[in-house]
Design a protein around this motif. Structure first.
Motif, PDB file in Angstrom:
ATOM      1  N   PRO A 195      18.902   4.774  -0.100  1.00  0.00           N
ATOM      2  CA  PRO A 195      17.696   5.266  -0.776  1.00  0.00           C
ATOM      3  C   PRO A 195      16.449   5.351   0.108  1.00  0.00           C
ATOM      4  N   ASP A 196      16.454   4.708   1.267  1.00  0.00           N
ATOM      5  CA  ASP A 196      15.287   4.776   2.153  1.00  0.00           C
ATOM      6  C   ASP A 196      15.330   5.983   3.081  1.00  0.00           C
ATOM      7  N   ALA A 197      16.335   6.842   2.936  1.00  0.00           N
ATOM      8  CA  ALA A 197      16.452   8.049   3.757  1.00  0.00           C
ATOM      9  C   ALA A 197      15.938   9.249   2.967  1.00  0.00           C
ATOM     10  N   HIS A 198      15.255  10.150   3.669  1.00  0.00           N
ATOM     11  CA  HIS A 198      14.671  11.327   3.027  1.00  0.00           C
ATOM     12  C   HIS A 198      14.921  12.553   3.896  1.00  0.00           C
ATOM     13  N   ALA A 199      15.238  13.669   3.248  1.00  0.00           N
ATOM     14  CA  ALA A 199      15.531  14.909   3.969  1.00  0.00           C
ATOM     15  C   ALA A 199      14.272  15.439   4.654  1.00  0.00           C
ATOM     16  N   LEU A 200      14.474  16.036   5.817  1.00  0.00           N
ATOM     17  CA  LEU A 200      13.393  16.614   6.609  1.00  0.00           C
ATOM     18  C   LEU A 200      13.795  18.035   6.978  1.00  0.00           C
ATOM     19  N   THR A 201      12.978  19.007   6.596  1.00  0.00           N
ATOM     20  CA  THR A 201      13.190  20.395   6.997  1.00  0.00           C
ATOM     21  C   THR A 201      11.839  20.966   7.387  1.00  0.00           C
ATOM     22  N   VAL A 202      11.711  21.369   8.650  1.00  0.00           N
ATOM     23  CA  VAL A 202      10.450  21.874   9.183  1.00  0.00           C
ATOM     24  C   VAL A 202      10.686  23.265   9.747  1.00  0.00           C
ATOM     25  N   GLU A 261       0.832  -1.195   0.000  1.00  0.00           N
ATOM     26  CA  GLU A 261       0.000   0.000   0.000  1.00  0.00           C
ATOM     27  C   GLU A 261       0.874   1.256   0.000  1.00  0.00           C
ATOM     28  N   PRO A 262       0.486   2.275  -0.765  1.00  0.00           N
ATOM     29  CA  PRO A 262       1.252   3.526  -0.721  1.00  0.00           C
ATOM     30  C   PRO A 262       1.077   4.209   0.637  1.00  0.00           C
ATOM     31  N   PHE A 263       2.089   4.917   1.070  1.00  0.00           N
ATOM     32  CA  PHE A 263       2.022   5.606   2.354  1.00  0.00           C
ATOM     33  C   PHE A 263       2.719   6.950   2.232  1.00  0.00           C
ATOM     34  N   LYS A 264       2.475   7.788   3.211  1.00  0.00           N
ATOM     35  CA  LYS A 264       3.094   9.108   3.292  1.00  0.00           C
ATOM     36  C   LYS A 264       3.693   9.252   4.683  1.00  0.00           C
ATOM     37  N   ILE A 265       4.674  10.141   4.809  1.00  0.00           N
ATOM     38  CA  ILE A 265       5.285  10.441   6.100  1.00  0.00           C
ATOM     39  C   ILE A 265       4.950  11.893   6.431  1.00  0.00           C
ATOM     40  N   PHE A 266       4.459  12.120   7.650  1.00  0.00           N
ATOM     41  CA  PHE A 266       4.066  13.450   8.096  1.00  0.00           C
ATOM     42  C   PHE A 266       4.904  13.874   9.297  1.00  0.00           C
ATOM     43  N   ALA A 267       5.068  15.180   9.448  1.00  0.00           N
ATOM     44  CA  ALA A 267       5.786  15.734  10.599  1.00  0.00           C
ATOM     45  C   ALA A 267       4.928  16.820  11.238  1.00  0.00           C
ATOM     46  N   PRO A 308       5.959  11.394   0.231  1.00  0.00           N
ATOM     47  CA  PRO A 308       6.719  12.103  -0.793  1.00  0.00           C
ATOM     48  C   PRO A 308       6.488  13.599  -0.650  1.00  0.00           C
ATOM     49  N   SER A 309       7.533  14.343  -0.820  1.00  0.00           N
ATOM     50  CA  SER A 309       7.457  15.778  -0.590  1.00  0.00           C
ATOM     51  C   SER A 309       6.583  16.432  -1.647  1.00  0.00           C
ATOM     52  N   ASN A 310       5.689  17.304  -1.202  1.00  0.00           N
ATOM     53  CA  ASN A 310       4.823  18.020  -2.135  1.00  0.00           C
ATOM     54  C   ASN A 310       5.243  19.485  -2.262  1.00  0.00           C
ATOM     55  N   LYS A 311       6.452  19.802  -1.783  1.00  0.00           N
ATOM     56  CA  LYS A 311       6.983  21.163  -1.875  1.00  0.00           C
ATOM     57  C   LYS A 311       8.252  21.157  -2.715  1.00  0.00           C
ATOM     58  N   SER A 312       8.649  22.330  -3.157  1.00  0.00           N
ATOM     59  CA  SER A 312       9.901  22.410  -3.907  1.00  0.00           C
ATOM     60  C   SER A 312      11.058  22.087  -2.962  1.00  0.00           C
TER      61      SER A 312
END
Length: 143
Positions: free
Chosen positions: A97-104, A37-43, A76-80
């Motif tokens: 490849p399983d790591a993703h940048a996080l900037t809040v 199933e597709p999923f998203k990550i939220f902060a 997946p990021s929805n911002k530039s």
């Protein structure tokens, strides 16, 4: 399972009220990444104002208030894309490849962290204003 690597534990407020963004990397473990199933990550950045002791909370009465200061879809990021810090570049290369940048980002209008000293000895959650970063997976937006 998610693992979050952060560059620092504090919010840094510069002169003029500018708050430096919280930056780091989110590592998605293989058990979550291999789901069909597709999923998203939220902060979320959550402000908690605790004005009473945990041990005095009875019958559903809570002595704290929470407010969501920032909510963002991380993956997946929805911002530039923002420019990566040196730490983010290093961690992304090392973790794969399983790591993703996080900037809040947090608004400069957020209240300062304040700690209150209780009169009696107390070992529960800190009294005053605190901030928490919560990162979690989901199927769709919650707000």
């Amino acid at each position: 399972m998610l693992t979050v690597y952060l560059s620092r534990r504090e919010l840094i407020v510069e002169e003029g009220g500018y708050v430096k963004p919280i930056d780091g990397v989110v590592l998605i473990t293989s058990d979550l990444a291999t789901q069909n199933e597709p999923f998203k990550i939220f902060a979320l950045v959550v402000l908690t104002f605790r004005y009473g002791r945990e041990d005095e909370e009875v019958m559903g009465l809570k002595f704290y208030t929470e407010a969501i200061l920032h909510y963002e879809q991380v993956y997946p990021s929805n911002k530039s894309p923002r420019p990566l810090t040196a730490l983010q570049q290093h961690l992304l290369k090392k973790l794969g490849p399983d790591a993703h940048a996080l900037t809040v980002s947090v608004s400069g209008h957020a209240p300062h962290s304040v700690g209150l000293k209780p009169a009696r000895a107390y070992g529960g959650s800190p009294l005053g204003v605190t901030y928490d970063l919560k990162v979690f997976p989901g199927k769709s937006t919650i707000l």
